[in-house]
Enzyme design. Sequence first.
Site, mmCIF file in Angstrom:
data_model
loop_
_atom_site.group_PDB
_atom_site.id
_atom_site.type_symbol
_atom_site.label_atom_id
_atom_site.label_comp_id
_atom_site.label_asym_id
_atom_site.label_seq_id
_atom_site.Cartn_x
_atom_site.Cartn_y
_atom_site.Cartn_z
ATOM 1 N N MET A 175 1.928 -0.759 -51.816
ATOM 2 C CA MET A 175 1.588 -0.768 -53.225
ATOM 3 C C MET A 175 0.148 -1.192 -53.455
ATOM 4 O O MET A 175 -0.503 -0.742 -54.378
ATOM 5 C CB MET A 175 2.496 -1.758 -53.977
ATOM 6 C CG MET A 175 3.924 -1.288 -54.051
ATOM 7 S SD MET A 175 3.986 0.368 -54.707
ATOM 8 C CE MET A 175 5.385 1.008 -53.900
ATOM 9 N N HIS A 209 -7.608 30.102 1.384
ATOM 10 C CA HIS A 209 -7.112 31.233 0.594
ATOM 11 C C HIS A 209 -7.974 31.446 -0.655
ATOM 12 O O HIS A 209 -8.468 32.546 -0.913
ATOM 13 C CB HIS A 209 -5.652 30.953 0.195
ATOM 14 C CG HIS A 209 -5.015 32.023 -0.632
ATOM 15 N ND1 HIS A 209 -4.098 32.906 -0.134
ATOM 16 C CD2 HIS A 209 -5.174 32.348 -1.947
ATOM 17 C CE1 HIS A 209 -3.714 33.734 -1.096
ATOM 18 N NE2 HIS A 209 -4.351 33.419 -2.211
ATOM 19 N N GLU A 210 -8.195 30.369 -1.391
ATOM 20 C CA GLU A 210 -8.959 30.511 -2.636
ATOM 21 C C GLU A 210 -10.407 30.887 -2.351
ATOM 22 O O GLU A 210 -11.012 31.669 -3.083
ATOM 23 C CB GLU A 210 -8.889 29.225 -3.466
ATOM 24 C CG GLU A 210 -7.497 28.900 -3.990
ATOM 25 C CD GLU A 210 -6.854 30.042 -4.766
ATOM 26 O OE1 GLU A 210 -7.581 30.805 -5.424
ATOM 27 O OE2 GLU A 210 -5.613 30.189 -4.694
ATOM 28 N N HIS A 220 -10.804 34.605 -1.990
ATOM 29 C CA HIS A 220 -10.971 35.282 -3.285
ATOM 30 C C HIS A 220 -12.409 35.102 -3.781
ATOM 31 O O HIS A 220 -13.059 36.046 -4.219
ATOM 32 C CB HIS A 220 -10.056 34.671 -4.353
ATOM 33 C CG HIS A 220 -8.600 34.971 -4.179
ATOM 34 N ND1 HIS A 220 -8.115 36.244 -4.092
ATOM 35 C CD2 HIS A 220 -7.523 34.150 -4.107
ATOM 36 C CE1 HIS A 220 -6.788 36.196 -3.966
ATOM 37 N NE2 HIS A 220 -6.410 34.934 -3.972
ATOM 38 N N ASP A 242 -0.852 37.876 -5.514
ATOM 39 C CA ASP A 242 -2.014 38.746 -5.302
ATOM 40 C C ASP A 242 -1.557 40.150 -4.957
ATOM 41 O O ASP A 242 -2.087 41.143 -5.457
ATOM 42 C CB ASP A 242 -2.867 38.217 -4.148
ATOM 43 C CG ASP A 242 -3.391 36.814 -4.433
ATOM 44 O OD1 ASP A 242 -3.537 36.475 -5.619
ATOM 45 O OD2 ASP A 242 -3.644 36.077 -3.469
HETATM 46 ZN ZN ZN Z 1 -4.405 34.282 -4.079
#
Ligand code: ZN
Length: 608
Positions: free
Chosen positions: A135, A427-428, A431, A504
């Site tokens: 209030m 792996h990466e 890419h 992939d």
């Molecule tokens: Zn891959």
Amino acid sequence: MNNKRPQNVRVPWFLMILLISVILLSLIPFRVLSERITAMQLQDVLDAPETIVDVVVELSPDSDAADIVLELSDGRSVKATVEDVKALTSDLRANGIDYTISGMTESSLIDSIPTLMLVALAVFLLFSVLGNRGMGASGGGMNARLMNFGKSRAKLVTESRVRFSDVAGMEEEKKELREVVEFLKHPLRFAQMGARIPKGIILVGSPGTGKTLLAKAVAGEAGVPFYSISGSDFVEMYVGVGAARVRDLFEEAKKSSPCIIFIDEIDAVARRRGTGLGGSHDEREQTLNQLLVEMDGFAQNQGIIVMAATNRVDILDPAIMRPGRFDRKVAVSKPDVRAREEILKLHARNKRLSEDVDLEKVARTTAGFTGADLENILNEAAIEAAMEEREDISERDIEEAFIKTGIGTEKRSKLISERDKRITAYHETGHAILFHELKDVGPVHIISIIPTGEGAAGYTMPLPDKDDMHVTKGQLMHMMMAAMGGRIAEELVLDDITTGASQDIRQVTKIARAMVMQYGMSSRVGMLNYEENGDDVFLGYDIAHNKSYSDKMLSEIDEEIKALVDQCYRDAKAIVMQHLDVLERSCSLLMEKEKISGEEFDRLFENG
Ligand code: ZN
Ligand code: ADP
Ligand code: MG
């Protein structure tokens, strides 16, 4: 988070009453349903962990014994008293059973009338204090507004106390959102400039990565109200109610702009329309339509930013991502080593750690853990230390908490061995080398070996620098080659290959098929369309599908697809082989940092 800070006290009284009654009501059936069993029977239950749904260990404040309440898969709830809590918890852990520890025996609240009366008295006092406050300073207007707001079931945090400094790591995400904060602070300045500010921002990331926290921090930094509602609140509502809620929510928000509307778990309402099996999804579609209408309905510079969170963008209806709606996407990734250390430090601020605790080491061993997991580790460790009435949290506490949360976490994000990390790093990088070398794809933006929520062990993110309308045959070939890089790298450096390339391979297949069957890019098959019409989402498609070409053509199509793929594979492999040195260097860098930027990766090519 941030339990140190005082809670927001401006809570309307009716919410408090609601809350208290919910708590009390939930206690009563709980007690009635729990059937007491003996220690012997308990052992039988624990010997069959697969029947256990939920376990709560209720510590008693005034004795060493504890109650254990088990929810069983047949719907029963049983309760037993155990003398030795430590033995029990380690037993549970050994059996891989998750449990939560609650501080006070819940039934003791009911059992002891005096306690209940004390609680009632405290609640009464709280109300009178709050009532006066409402209030006084903040005025009746605010209270009335809050009352009305109950309609839309959204929680209104008048002021979020979370700041960017409460969000550890996430530098890039914060950078992207600073602009939004500026806009919310000075909407007029931007409007006068004629600047177009996004209306909707969607935060995408696994559960526990801090999306909610980040949205609150934006509101906190900008000092604007934060309206939040969860998509799952809309589910199982009567037709029309969800849409009405959305309307109310926006109406309220417009009155107090600038502000943020946060829609958590938006996937619950914004699933692709027309999907799903059986039944109609009228309710969800209506809610979604209303959301789209509302988002189109307010002006760009009205000072309202709608933020949403999801862990799945792929299932969202594309309509919500259109310009003028959620046209900005912020990926909230799992933290890398450095961010993990920062998160641990942040949550350790209000905890007493012993000298032997090395948070950097904890950070190194927790790849794949989210911010919520890390916070959980420290919390469990603190409980452990408190249970044993020790001064501070020791390394052993953390170790045990780590194993415990690790088991719980394993289902979502596996604990990753060094060997797995190395495989992913190779792996990466495979890419990434192709993205870097091929002019029609890439360049590399980020390489990461932090597992994602979708089950990928890592990812390589290219940054397409052109936005071409026409996709050329060359581009498609390069896309296929880049997708093959992961498997090729595995072949070149490991003695064996892994199953990690399945996604992939799926992508390569998809592109190659489309080239032959839709785009007329194979001279042998020619300019004929063999596109499989219909959408994957419809079941029964295979049955309805009419074969419109001969078996001879079919085998020719297959041969052409294979030839395309083989050619890409040979070319891609030749490129990766020229950069074996980069492959090694990038792998070691990734093992160290878990996530590297495009620039860091480019530099690996320079110092040969
Ligand atoms: Zn891959
Ligand atoms: P999400 O909404 O993505 O599921 P939350 O925002 O609810 O995740 O995060 C859950 C909790 O995890 C937060 O309240 C906070 O304690 C902790 N947390 C997650 N990420 C971070 C971070 N980057 N910094 C600090 N704490 C974090
Ligand atoms: Mg959340």
